[in-house]
Design an enzyme around this catalytic site. Structure first.
Site, PDB file in Angstrom:
ATOM      1  N   HIS A 141      57.578  40.476  91.945  1.00  0.00           N
ATOM      2  CA  HIS A 141      57.215  40.383  93.359  1.00  0.00           C
ATOM      3  C   HIS A 141      57.439  41.719  94.074  1.00  0.00           C
ATOM      4  O   HIS A 141      56.530  42.247  94.726  1.00  0.00           O
ATOM      5  CB  HIS A 141      58.055  39.278  94.019  1.00  0.00           C
ATOM      6  CG  HIS A 141      57.848  39.147  95.494  1.00  0.00           C
ATOM      7  ND1 HIS A 141      57.059  38.167  96.061  1.00  0.00           N
ATOM      8  CD2 HIS A 141      58.327  39.883  96.546  1.00  0.00           C
ATOM      9  CE1 HIS A 141      57.058  38.308  97.369  1.00  0.00           C
ATOM     10  NE2 HIS A 141      57.825  39.343  97.693  1.00  0.00           N
ATOM     11  N   GLU A 142      58.650  42.249  93.943  1.00  0.00           N
ATOM     12  CA  GLU A 142      58.946  43.509  94.627  1.00  0.00           C
ATOM     13  C   GLU A 142      58.099  44.651  94.078  1.00  0.00           C
ATOM     14  O   GLU A 142      57.747  45.583  94.810  1.00  0.00           O
ATOM     15  CB  GLU A 142      60.433  43.840  94.517  1.00  0.00           C
ATOM     16  CG  GLU A 142      61.354  42.819  95.167  1.00  0.00           C
ATOM     17  CD  GLU A 142      61.037  42.555  96.631  1.00  0.00           C
ATOM     18  OE1 GLU A 142      60.448  43.422  97.294  1.00  0.00           O
ATOM     19  OE2 GLU A 142      61.380  41.462  97.112  1.00  0.00           O
ATOM     20  N   HIS A 192      54.977  45.088  96.010  1.00  0.00           N
ATOM     21  CA  HIS A 192      55.131  45.920  97.209  1.00  0.00           C
ATOM     22  C   HIS A 192      55.147  47.403  96.830  1.00  0.00           C
ATOM     23  O   HIS A 192      54.603  48.245  97.543  1.00  0.00           O
ATOM     24  CB  HIS A 192      56.439  45.579  97.921  1.00  0.00           C
ATOM     25  CG  HIS A 192      56.438  44.251  98.624  1.00  0.00           C
ATOM     26  ND1 HIS A 192      55.437  43.859  99.481  1.00  0.00           N
ATOM     27  CD2 HIS A 192      57.345  43.230  98.596  1.00  0.00           C
ATOM     28  CE1 HIS A 192      55.723  42.657  99.961  1.00  0.00           C
ATOM     29  NE2 HIS A 192      56.872  42.257  99.443  1.00  0.00           N
ATOM     30  N   GLU A 249      52.680  40.049 102.176  1.00  0.00           N
ATOM     31  CA  GLU A 249      53.294  39.499 100.970  1.00  0.00           C
ATOM     32  C   GLU A 249      52.278  39.148  99.883  1.00  0.00           C
ATOM     33  O   GLU A 249      52.663  38.895  98.739  1.00  0.00           O
ATOM     34  CB  GLU A 249      54.119  38.260 101.311  1.00  0.00           C
ATOM     35  CG  GLU A 249      55.310  38.517 102.215  1.00  0.00           C
ATOM     36  CD  GLU A 249      56.365  39.407 101.588  1.00  0.00           C
ATOM     37  OE1 GLU A 249      56.466  39.431 100.349  1.00  0.00           O
ATOM     38  OE2 GLU A 249      57.090  40.093 102.336  1.00  0.00           O
ATOM     39  N   TYR A 280      54.892  34.127 104.453  1.00  0.00           N
ATOM     40  CA  TYR A 280      55.089  33.954 103.014  1.00  0.00           C
ATOM     41  C   TYR A 280      54.152  32.878 102.460  1.00  0.00           C
ATOM     42  O   TYR A 280      53.539  33.057 101.403  1.00  0.00           O
ATOM     43  CB  TYR A 280      56.543  33.581 102.718  1.00  0.00           C
ATOM     44  CG  TYR A 280      57.488  34.752 102.724  1.00  0.00           C
ATOM     45  CD1 TYR A 280      57.527  35.649 101.660  1.00  0.00           C
ATOM     46  CD2 TYR A 280      58.342  34.978 103.787  1.00  0.00           C
ATOM     47  CE1 TYR A 280      58.391  36.731 101.664  1.00  0.00           C
ATOM     48  CE2 TYR A 280      59.217  36.056 103.803  1.00  0.00           C
ATOM     49  CZ  TYR A 280      59.241  36.925 102.737  1.00  0.00           C
ATOM     50  OH  TYR A 280      60.089  37.999 102.739  1.00  0.00           O
TER      51      TYR A 280
END
Length: 678
Positions: free
Chosen positions: A473-474, A477, A502, A613
């Protein structure tokens, strides 16, 4: 979570990336992190004086000589110059082991935030910009979007208010920004560990126990950091110990943070009223995909309605299982029991033991596999580099284009917890991409900061599958910030609407459930064997186990956040939290806990935005459906996604980006299917 710490101007410069005694970059063109607390304030003072001189020159430009370059970009460059003088020391308030430095930067941030409220509300600056924009200049679409959002930013700074109301508005913003900084610091610095005996650790693995520190009298110290709390709540057989840890964990931040939150809600509502809006949420949503609080609540309540029957069935199943094992006749699952009984059930009936599964996920194997996977998919490579870092645990990489080998970005990974460090997982955009005045492109610098299991003397760092998902997930980004090709920094990388930001990170989580990927990123730390096929099948078959409860919890957070920011008076935030948890999640919280005191999102950028989200996950699932259609390792689709989404940043409207990639508007059918509601 993406962590952009906002300088109070439309530019979204990162004021909490601190103040520096020297240029941001060393002679090799990379960041340095050797900041000294005593040099911060004098350096900021000098940078502030230069900023004032530059603003005076900016205001003095004759109206007839104003251009897009010297006015719109000129305004941005003034703050960029200030930002570069300040460097990245503020980032160290999240990661440094030096408490004095952390405290010094935090105090300075409060001063800077107040100063920036004054700067952003100066009418002479606004008039100078309107001298140009009121001529209705011919701009290309990207420039026009930049100007539009710039003027909206000034509107939100109170530039349309009379002098008296503007002073009130500035005072509100100064106070509220100070509260946000204090709130975050209170969570980071909060300490109230659980002290347990060896007997109370029954059920936990030896690798977990080995990593715990001990007191002089031989008790084990369980901190309130994720790597300590989550395994304990899932595996510790001692119910009283779990109950006590749950109590401590849900009081992080303390009563002071409850007070700061409630004061902030009042300030935000007053600020919205001064601007002429009914609620603070109306202000926040006006320039986002959702547009209105009504649209958000309709979206959330519709999803809640669809999830509730399945959620009740899951709870009934867990209550029956608990009663079977304990011989009790309980009618509910308590907060300190839910993780434990869910985990015991998954081990027995789904034959899934996350403690055993994590033995196949050494963090280095996962990281190597992740970089190789997404490097191939998006046409990039990752090369370890020896550049300055802020801690010995940090690893650094150069991201290069696979085709022509040019440097695209630098990327840092800081994965393990330590005292005073940021407590969650987030991507920090340290230096954003943009086209510089000499025509070259600024190399982005991006960091993942997380709190995953540290290596012990007998085992490497081992990740639960949920932590693998978090890492993916990170990393989404990271790629969004690193691969940007936006011409102007205010539109680069994750500078998109909060209810879209997101989506790129949630998309990458989907690869963490693919059998081929799971084989690629796993290797048992003792045998070297990849994750067995039968375990992979059981994991995927059980993917939606407890999914209704998990999504109802997310739905609660979003509704709680939106309710706080649409009420016409500040509520008792604790009572509201308890009541809404009961109504939406059908859970009775532990008495005297204050979970909202550590709900950092609603004080740190996701205020009236937590719904994003779920909103963006609908988009992410639809994105993934395109990869599924063409093959999830299809480089053509990957490069199209890189070009249409990751490189674009905020240069075009999010709805248009989605249409350009999918070839159609977004659909929620892939999302409903993915969580078992089709």
């Amino acid at each position: 979570m993406t962590k952009k710490i906002i300088l109070i101007s439309f530019l979204c410069c990162l004021f909490t990336e601190g103040v520096a005694m020297a240029p941001m970059f060393n002679k090799n063109g990379v960041l340095h992190f050797d900041y000294k607390a005593e040099e911060l304030a004098p350096t900021e003072s000098a940078a502030r004086k230069q900023l004032e001189k530059d603003l005076a020159a900016f205001i003095a430009i004759p109206a007839e000589k104003r251009t897009f370059d010297n006015t719109i970009l000129g305004y941005y460059r003034i703050f960029k110059k200030y930002h570069e003088a300040l460097g990245v020391s503020g980032f160290l308030s999240y990661v440094s082991t030096d408490k004095n430095l952390r405290d010094t930067v935090t105090a300075l941030e409060m001063q800077i935030s107040k100063y920036m409220v004054d700067i952003s509300a100066r009418r002479d600056i606004y008039r100078a910009i309107r001298q140009y924009t009121d001529t209705h200049p011919q701009l290309d679409p990207v420039q026009a979007k930049l100007v539009k959002e710039m003027l909206i930013g000034f509107k939100y700074k109170g530039m349309d208010l009379n002098d008296e109301d503007l002073e009130k508005y500035k005072a509100i913003n100064k106070e509220e920004s100070q509260y946000a900084i204090e709130f975050d610091q209170n969570i980071r610095e909060y300490k109230d560990p659980l002290y347990v005996t060896a007997e109370q650790l029954k059920g936990l693995g030896e690798d977990y126990i080995q990593k715990l520190q001990k007191t002089d009298d031989g008790k084990y110290i369980v901190t309130l950091d994720y790597p300590d709390v989550i395994p304990f709540m899932k595996s510790a057989e001692d119910e009283n110990a779990r109950k006590e840890l749950n109590y401590k964990y849900n009081r992080r931040g303390g009563e002071k943070n409850v007070e700061l939150l409630e004061k902030s809600l009042t300030l935000r509502r007053n600020a919205a009223h001064l601007l002429g809006y009914k609620t603070y949420a109306d202000v926040q949503l006006e320039n986002r995909m959702a547009k209105t609080p009504k649209n958000v609540m309709t979206f959330l309540k519709d999803l809640q309605k669809k999830l509730t029957p399945l959620g009740k069935a899951e709870t009934k199943q867990m209550v029956a299982y608990k009663n079977e094992k304990t011989g009790k006749k309980s009618r509910e699952i308590f907060p300190w029991e839910s993780a434990y009984w869910g985990y015991q059930y998954s081990k027995e009936y789904l034959n899934l033991d996350s403690e055993k599964i994590k033995e196949y996920f050494p963090s280095q194997v996962v990281v190597d596999g992740m970089l190789d996977l997404f490097g191939n998919l998006f046409g990039i490579t990752f090369e370890p580099v020896n550049i300055p870092v802020w801690h010995e645990d940090v690893k650094a990489f150069a991201i290069k284009d696979a085709q022509d080998k040019h440097l695209i970005a630098y990327f840092y990974m800081d994965l393990y917890p330590r005292e005073g460090k940021y407590k969650h997982a987030a991507c920090f955009d340290l230096v954003g991409g943009e086209e510089k005045q000499d025509g070259t492109y600024q190399t982005p610098f991006v960091a993942i900061v997380a709190n995953m299991n540290k290596p012990s003397k007998d085992t490497p760092s081992l990740l639960k599958h949920s932590e693998v998902e978090t890492l993916f997930h990170e990393f989404g980004h990271v790629l969004h910030n690193a691969l940007t090709r936006a011409k102007y920094a205010p539109q680069a990388g994750t500078s998109v609407s909060w209810d879209f930001v997101e989506a790129p990170s949630q998309l990458l989580e989907r690869w963490a459930w693919n059998p081929t990927v799971l084989k690629k990123i796993s290797k048992h730390y003792k045998t070297g064997e990849p994750l067995p096929d039968d375990i992979i099948k059981r994991m995927i078959d059980a993917k939606n186990f407890g999914t209704a409860g998990a999504y109802l919890r997310q739905n609660f957070f979003a509704q709680y956040d939106m309710t706080l920011h649409t009420l016409n008076k500040t509520p008792d935030t604790t009572k509201l939290y308890y009541d809404m948890t009961d109504k939406i999640c059908h859970i009775h919280l532990q008495k005297n806990t204050i979970p909202q005191a550590s709900f950092g999102h609603i004080m740190g950028g996701y205020d009236a935005g937590y719904y994003g989200y779920l909103w963006s996950e609908v988009i992410a699932e639809d994105f993934f459906s395109e990869f599924e259609k063409n093959g999830i390792f299809d480089t053509k689709t990957g490069l199209k996604y890189r070009r249409e989404i990751l490189e674009k940043g905020g240069t075009i409207e999010e709805e248009d980006m989605v249409k350009n990639f999918l070839g159609r508007p977004v659909s929620n059918e892939p999302f409903l299917k993915s969580i078992g509601l089709n």
